[in-house]
Design an enzyme around this catalytic site. Structure first.
Site, PDB file in Angstrom:
ATOM      1  N   LYS A 199       9.452   7.336   3.993  1.00  0.00           N
ATOM      2  CA  LYS A 199       9.884   6.219   4.832  1.00  0.00           C
ATOM      3  C   LYS A 199      11.390   6.046   4.682  1.00  0.00           C
ATOM      4  CE  LYS A 199       9.794   1.629   4.864  1.00  0.00           C
ATOM      5  NZ  LYS A 199      10.939   0.826   4.626  1.00  0.00           N
TER       6      LYS A 199
ATOM      7  N   VAL B 242       3.212   5.168   4.733  1.00  0.00           N
ATOM      8  CA  VAL B 242       1.971   4.423   4.958  1.00  0.00           C
ATOM      9  C   VAL B 242       2.274   3.304   5.960  1.00  0.00           C
ATOM     10  CG1 VAL B 242       0.181   3.002   3.883  1.00  0.00           C
ATOM     11  CG2 VAL B 242       1.136   4.964   2.652  1.00  0.00           C
TER      12      VAL B 242
ATOM     13  N   HIS C 243       3.719   1.664  -1.711  1.00  0.00           N
ATOM     14  CA  HIS C 243       4.004   1.885  -3.137  1.00  0.00           C
ATOM     15  C   HIS C 243       2.765   2.413  -3.851  1.00  0.00           C
ATOM     16  CE1 HIS C 243       6.932  -1.571  -2.264  1.00  0.00           C
ATOM     17  NE2 HIS C 243       7.733  -0.598  -2.666  1.00  0.00           N
TER      18      HIS C 243
ATOM     19  N   GLU D 207       0.813  -1.212   0.000  1.00  0.00           N
ATOM     20  CA  GLU D 207       0.000   0.000   0.000  1.00  0.00           C
ATOM     21  C   GLU D 207       0.859   1.280   0.000  1.00  0.00           C
ATOM     22  OE1 GLU D 207      -3.070  -0.024  -0.736  1.00  0.00           O
ATOM     23  OE2 GLU D 207      -3.372   2.123  -0.389  1.00  0.00           O
TER      24      GLU D 207
HETATM   25  P1  AMP Z   1      11.331   0.045  -2.359  1.00  0.00           P
HETATM   26  O1  AMP Z   1      10.534  -0.833  -3.257  1.00  0.00           O
HETATM   27  O2  AMP Z   1      11.408  -0.413  -0.946  1.00  0.00           O
HETATM   28  O3  AMP Z   1      12.663   0.421  -2.961  1.00  0.00           O
HETATM   29  O4  AMP Z   1      10.519   1.412  -2.277  1.00  0.00           O
HETATM   30  C1  AMP Z   1      10.119   2.113  -3.421  1.00  0.00           C
HETATM   31  C2  AMP Z   1       9.553   3.445  -3.016  1.00  0.00           C
HETATM   32  O5  AMP Z   1       8.446   3.250  -2.144  1.00  0.00           O
HETATM   33  C3  AMP Z   1      10.559   4.318  -2.248  1.00  0.00           C
HETATM   34  O6  AMP Z   1      10.434   5.669  -2.661  1.00  0.00           O
HETATM   35  C4  AMP Z   1      10.132   4.137  -0.817  1.00  0.00           C
HETATM   36  O7  AMP Z   1      10.458   5.237   0.004  1.00  0.00           O
HETATM   37  C5  AMP Z   1       8.629   4.025  -0.985  1.00  0.00           C
HETATM   38  N1  AMP Z   1       8.045   3.343   0.170  1.00  0.00           N
HETATM   39  C6  AMP Z   1       8.429   2.163   0.731  1.00  0.00           C
HETATM   40  N2  AMP Z   1       7.680   1.884   1.813  1.00  0.00           N
HETATM   41  C7  AMP Z   1       6.801   2.914   1.948  1.00  0.00           C
HETATM   42  C8  AMP Z   1       5.757   3.209   2.888  1.00  0.00           C
HETATM   43  N3  AMP Z   1       5.480   2.400   3.907  1.00  0.00           N
HETATM   44  N4  AMP Z   1       5.062   4.351   2.725  1.00  0.00           N
HETATM   45  C9  AMP Z   1       5.343   5.186   1.690  1.00  0.00           C
HETATM   46  N5  AMP Z   1       6.307   4.966   0.774  1.00  0.00           N
HETATM   47  C10 AMP Z   1       7.026   3.844   0.902  1.00  0.00           C
END
Ligand code: AMP
Length: 280
Positions: free
Chosen positions: A149, A176, A37, A35
């Site tokens: 985050k 989130v 993402h 959620e």
């Molecule tokens: P990742 O797939 O972990 O590399 O994350 C991809 C993007 O999603 C990055 O910009 C993260 O900061 C964002 N993201 C990851 N977890 C969350 C979350 N819980 N709430 C909001 N954005 C997130």
């Protein structure tokens, strides 16, 4: 929705949109979408006419001892998620397409990337900055969305965009969380049930520190000790608990400016990060 693996093909798709003066938004991810993402994707849809989501588990941001091999992946579920959110194209390149055997050019931010996660993961932000630069060059979006985050990551990317005059507007989005406060993360799926039950203590500790600050405790060491104690009591191995300026990421002694309280912990081999912006 298009699923695109070749660099030339995503370039062609975006070129056609830009010819029609459409605003293109990019949401870079490593997949296993949740959620958090999806909130970024929705923001991208609000801010642009066409949305590209990249799904790429970037090997260069993992050290050889880290969890690249076990990092969760589920392309089919990710594609369903993207389709449901109205994504226009998913860019899912292979590691070979992104990194030639003799790849030897890196983008490295040298002021913000050294502390916090950079202290225990010294090559991490070089990998992040390099892959994000590559994605910006390949997709050529007008805007790109990142989550707070990963606050240090967002700051490093804003800095690289400014310093290298990259023509992309970076937008950041709030964290989130699960109903129990745990920040959503693809890595949460790797937690044992016992550790998953204990992990909401991370968010609770950050909130307790924010409440202590609001009640007048401005001493950084006292606030950090409060958080460290709570995390340790919840069975987490603390990598760091830091209070830093949210602009420079330099440590602060007294919380008298807008500060970032950031933590990283390990439950078993699973590394989780979280943060709270204090003083808002
Ligand atoms: P990742 O797939 O972990 O590399 O994350 C991809 C993007 O999603 C990055 O910009 C993260 O900061 C964002 N993201 C990851 N977890 C969350 C979350 N819980 N709430 C909001 N954005 C997130």
């Amino acid at each position: 929705m298009k699923l695109i693996q070749a660099i030339d093909d995503i370039r062609d798709a975006v070129r056609q949109w830009r010819r029609q003066d459409l605003v293109v938004g990019l949401v870079p991810t490593m997949g296993y979408l949740h959620e958090g993402h999806r909130s970024l994707i929705r923001l991208a849809r609000q801010e642009s006419d066409r949305v590209v989501v990249s799904i790429f588990v970037n090997p260069t941001q993992f050290s050889p001892t880290e969890d690249l091999a076990v990092y969760p992946r589920d392309l089919k579920a990710d594609l369903d998620s993207c389709r449901a959110e109205g994504v226009d194209a998913v860019f899912h390149p292979s590691a070979d397409a992104m990194y030639a055997d003799d790849f030897s050019t890196w983008v490295s931010e040298e002021r913000l990337a050294g502390g916090l996660c950079g202290a225990s993961r010294p090559t991490h932000f070089r990998g992040v900055a390099t892959v994000v630069t590559k994605l910006f060059n390949i997709v050529q979006p007008d805007i790109a969305i990142f989550g707070r985050k990963d606050a240090q990551q967002a700051l490093v990317i804003e800095r690289l965009v400014r310093d290298l005059n990259v023509p992309v507007q970076v937008i950041t989005a709030p964290t989130v969380r699960e109903a129990d406060g745990l920040a959503l993360s693809s890595r949460n799926s790797l937690l044992t049930p016992e550790d998953r039950a204990r992990a909401p203590a991370i968010c609770a500790a950050l909130r307790d520190a924010a409440a202590a600050l609001a009640a007048g405790r401005t001493d950084a060491d006292a606030l950090k000790a409060l958080v460290t104690d709570a995390l340790t009591r919840a069975g987490a191995r603390v990598d760091y608990v830091e209070l830093v300026s949210r602009r420079t990421l330099e440590p602060i002694r007294t919380v008298d400016e807008q500060a970032l309280l950031a933590v990283a912990v390990l439950y078993g081999q699973v590394r989780l990060i979280d943060n709270v912006f204090l003083g808002d």
